[in-house]
Write an enzyme that holds these catalytic residues in place. Structure first.
Site, PDB file in Angstrom:
ATOM      1  N   LYS A   1       0.832  -1.215   0.000  1.00  0.00           N
ATOM      2  CA  LYS A   1       0.000   0.000   0.000  1.00  0.00           C
ATOM      3  C   LYS A   1       0.865   1.264   0.000  1.00  0.00           C
ATOM      4  O   LYS A   1       0.703   2.157  -0.838  1.00  0.00           O
ATOM      5  CB  LYS A   1      -0.933  -0.017   1.212  1.00  0.00           C
TER       6      LYS A   1
ATOM      7  N   CYS B   1      -4.378  11.426   0.669  1.00  0.00           N
ATOM      8  CA  CYS B   1      -3.560  10.202   0.679  1.00  0.00           C
ATOM      9  C   CYS B   1      -2.092  10.437   0.378  1.00  0.00           C
ATOM     10  O   CYS B   1      -1.241  10.196   1.225  1.00  0.00           O
ATOM     11  CB  CYS B   1      -4.142   9.196  -0.303  1.00  0.00           C
TER      12      CYS B   1
HETATM   13  C1  UGA Z   1      -4.688   7.853  -4.438  1.00  0.00           C
HETATM   14  C2  UGA Z   1      -4.299   6.601  -5.250  1.00  0.00           C
HETATM   15  O1  UGA Z   1      -4.373   6.882  -6.654  1.00  0.00           O
HETATM   16  C3  UGA Z   1      -5.220   5.417  -4.925  1.00  0.00           C
HETATM   17  O2  UGA Z   1      -4.774   4.262  -5.613  1.00  0.00           O
HETATM   18  C4  UGA Z   1      -5.176   5.170  -3.409  1.00  0.00           C
HETATM   19  O3  UGA Z   1      -6.057   4.117  -3.035  1.00  0.00           O
HETATM   20  C5  UGA Z   1      -5.600   6.449  -2.673  1.00  0.00           C
HETATM   21  O4  UGA Z   1      -4.702   7.519  -3.045  1.00  0.00           O
HETATM   22  C6  UGA Z   1      -5.531   6.155  -1.196  1.00  0.00           C
HETATM   23  O5  UGA Z   1      -4.440   5.865  -0.705  1.00  0.00           O
HETATM   24  O6  UGA Z   1      -6.579   6.107  -0.549  1.00  0.00           O
HETATM   25  P1  UGA Z   1      -6.587   9.727  -4.689  1.00  0.00           P
HETATM   26  O7  UGA Z   1      -5.909  10.414  -3.546  1.00  0.00           O
HETATM   27  O8  UGA Z   1      -8.063   9.574  -4.657  1.00  0.00           O
HETATM   28  O9  UGA Z   1      -6.000   8.241  -4.870  1.00  0.00           O
HETATM   29  O10 UGA Z   1      -6.246  10.560  -6.000  1.00  0.00           O
HETATM   30  P2  UGA Z   1      -5.391  10.357  -7.320  1.00  0.00           P
HETATM   31  O11 UGA Z   1      -6.278  10.130  -8.460  1.00  0.00           O
HETATM   32  O12 UGA Z   1      -4.300   9.387  -7.119  1.00  0.00           O
HETATM   33  O13 UGA Z   1      -4.753  11.826  -7.459  1.00  0.00           O
HETATM   34  C7  UGA Z   1      -3.892  12.352  -6.443  1.00  0.00           C
HETATM   35  C8  UGA Z   1      -3.342  13.679  -6.846  1.00  0.00           C
HETATM   36  O14 UGA Z   1      -2.405  13.559  -7.913  1.00  0.00           O
HETATM   37  C9  UGA Z   1      -4.401  14.691  -7.345  1.00  0.00           C
HETATM   38  O15 UGA Z   1      -4.106  15.954  -6.799  1.00  0.00           O
HETATM   39  C10 UGA Z   1      -4.213  14.695  -8.851  1.00  0.00           C
HETATM   40  O16 UGA Z   1      -4.599  15.897  -9.462  1.00  0.00           O
HETATM   41  C11 UGA Z   1      -2.711  14.461  -8.962  1.00  0.00           C
HETATM   42  N1  UGA Z   1      -2.292  13.836 -10.240  1.00  0.00           N
HETATM   43  C12 UGA Z   1      -2.707  12.590 -10.556  1.00  0.00           C
HETATM   44  C13 UGA Z   1      -1.452  14.530 -11.081  1.00  0.00           C
HETATM   45  O17 UGA Z   1      -1.041  15.682 -10.801  1.00  0.00           O
HETATM   46  N2  UGA Z   1      -1.043  13.927 -12.251  1.00  0.00           N
HETATM   47  C14 UGA Z   1      -1.447  12.674 -12.594  1.00  0.00           C
HETATM   48  O18 UGA Z   1      -1.028  12.183 -13.680  1.00  0.00           O
HETATM   49  C15 UGA Z   1      -2.303  11.989 -11.733  1.00  0.00           C
END
Ligand code: UGA
Length: 472
Positions: A223, A279
């Site tokens: 994780k 997260c």
């Molecule tokens: C993240 C993980 O993706 C999940 O797999 C995990 O279960 C979760 O944390 C957790 O530990 O509970 P989440 O926080 O919902 O999920 O959001 P993400 O979609 O991962 O995005 C996180 C951040 O990264 C956002 O601010 C998003 O804008 C940014 N991001 C994401 C980018 O800047 N570039 C990308 O290519 C992808």
């Protein structure tokens, strides 16, 4: 199977609703009476696709809400712990809620139970849960502790749960493994996906869902290492984007080039204003801290966090290079949520950028499709809230895009142009193509790509190379 889920936050609520959809009888336990009352009344506390449908379908039938942990443990074969693990001042995860649940479970064990940690926790937590339950007098043969980390993303949590890339089950006995295998059987044997009323399949679904059985310690590490790796991917591409800006390359082309190597993959390679949310920032600090305690100095993670912070500063410099001075400037801002598709503003880079701009003396009108209610508590009276993107842009010196909402990627550009005082868009999420924006009369700044200006405008500050974006 009868399942208890302790904690009705993001993970607990989604897991509870999805377990019910798999056919299990679920008791969702929380000690927050207000939360329980509103869940019982049918209020859905988070913005999450398909969650309202699942709660409507199962509440009062296969899904019950209760404050009685004792009873939930007695009547369940497996108890999932999904309580919060907030960061302490030093960056460690605060596991006191997990500990107090473990203590309470101990007093209620009446026959064999599987106690499953589902919250994001550091390695060794399952060992501690076991010790706490034993210390409180439970027979060692009467329970096992498992680790079953959750990989759901906010905004797509239900489909991530029901159509996972993998289910990770960390166990230290075969008896315990068989209980968890039975719980996830409808996903791993594919029967769930044949149902008429199954939640619709997303793109790239792996059917049936693969299950990976590991030791509890490996599952705990999976994780933290997964989240750290994803954050590292984002910081890596943000660093590459900075180099692209310096040399005049296009980060999107670079991403296409590197992401099509199947060993790297194209996902999570979108540059922007940095990652946020409840997260990644918290988990990286916790993983860093666990590594230190285990005797490993994980400096790579420091750099990932540093690049992430710098990315916001770089964006601010971009705003300055587009507008020169900031004091008294009127800015329209699109997006407050930490990413598109959610109302969550925890550790949102968009919120942090707005707060930095307020400190610089800007006047801001914001619009976010879902996060404004939550943001009001923090930003009230300091920004104006708009009804839509065009109202936010109205009379502004520039428009800033801070969250990757789908609806921000398909704005009516003519209408937007009319509303803005100056047609300047500074896009922290690369939602548009620079040449397209220049063709529509905008001076357009983005991340890792050269700025673009329309042909009838003078080349301005920030090294704008007009010819790069002339119509072919
Ligand atoms: C993240 C993980 O993706 C999940 O797999 C995990 O279960 C979760 O944390 C957790 O530990 O509970 P989440 O926080 O919902 O999920 O959001 P993400 O979609 O991962 O995005 C996180 C951040 O990264 C956002 O601010 C998003 O804008 C940014 N991001 C994401 C980018 O800047 N570039 C990308 O290519 C992808």
């Amino acid at each position: 199977m009868r399942i208890g889920v302790v904690g009705s936050g993001y993970v607990g609520l989604v897991a509870g609703a999805c377990f019910a959809d798999l056919g299990h009888d679920v008791i969702l336990v929380d000690n927050d009476q207000q939360k329980l009352a509103s869940l019982k009344a049918g209020v859905v506390p988070i913005h999450e696709y398909f969650l309202p449908e699942l709660l409507r379908r199962h509440s009062g039938r296969r899904l019950h809400f209760s404050d009685d942990l004792h009873e939930a443990v007695r009547s369940s074969a497996a108890i999932f712990i999904a309580v919060g693990t907030p960061p302490t001042d030093s960056g460690d995860a605060d596991l006191s809620y997990v500990e107090s649940v473990a203590r309470e479970i101990s007093g209620a064990v009446n026959d064999y139970k599987v106690v499953v940690e589902k919250s994001t926790v550091p390695v060794y937590t399952s060992e501690w849960i076991r010790k706490i339950i034993l210390r409180n007098g439970t027979d060692p043969a009467a329970f096992d502790v498992a680790s079953n980390p959750e990989f759901l993303r906010e905004g797509t949590a239900v489909t991530d749960f029901l159509y996972p890339d993998r289910i990770v089950v960390g166990v230290d006995s075969e008896r315990c493994a068989s209980v968890l295998r039975a719980i996830y059987k409808p996903l791993t044997d594919g029967t769930y996906y044949q149902r008429q009323d199954a939640v619709p399949q997303p793109d790239r679904a792996r059917i049936p869902a693969p299950i990976i059985v590991t030791s509890t310690k490996s599952a705990e590490l999976i994780k933290h290492a997964s989240n750290a790796f994803l954050a590292m991917k984002i910081s890596f591409i943000n660093a590459v984007a900075s180099i692209c800006e310096s040399v005049g390359a296009n980060v999107q082309q670079v991403c296409q080039g590197i992401g099509s190597d199947t060993r790297i993959g194209p996902r999570f390679l979108n540059p922007g204003i940095g990652y946020g949310g409840s997260c990644f920032p918290k988990d990286l600090m916790a993983f860093r801290s666990v590594a230190r305690e285990c005797g490993y100095d994980f400096r790579l993670l420091d750099e990932v966090m540093k690049i992430n912070e710098e990315q916001r500063q770089r964006f601010l410099r971009k705003v300055r290079s587009a507008l020169w001075t900031l004091r008294g400037k009127r800015l329209g801002v699109l997006g407050l949520a930490f990413k598109g598709g959610t109302d969550d503003i925890r550790e949102s880079p968009a919120m942090l950028v707005v707060q930095m701009l307020l400190q610089e003396g800007c006047h801001i009108t914001v619009y976010d499709p879902a996060a404004m209610d939550r943001a009001r508590e923090i930003l009230n009276f300091r920004v104006q809230f708009a009804e839509n993107a065009y109202e936010a842009a109205s009379g502004a010196d520039a428009l800033l895009i801070l969250t990757e909402w789908d609806e921000f990627a398909s704005l009516d550009l003519e209408r937007l142009n009319e509303k803005l005082k100056y047609p300047i868009v500074i896009d922290g999420r690369n939602l548009y193509q620079p040449e397209f924006m220049a063709e529509h009369g905008f001076t357009y700044y983005s991340v890792g790509r050269l700025p673009a200006i329309p042909e009838n405008q003078p080349a301005g500050a920030g090294g704008i190379l007009r010819n790069n974006y002339k119509k072919a």
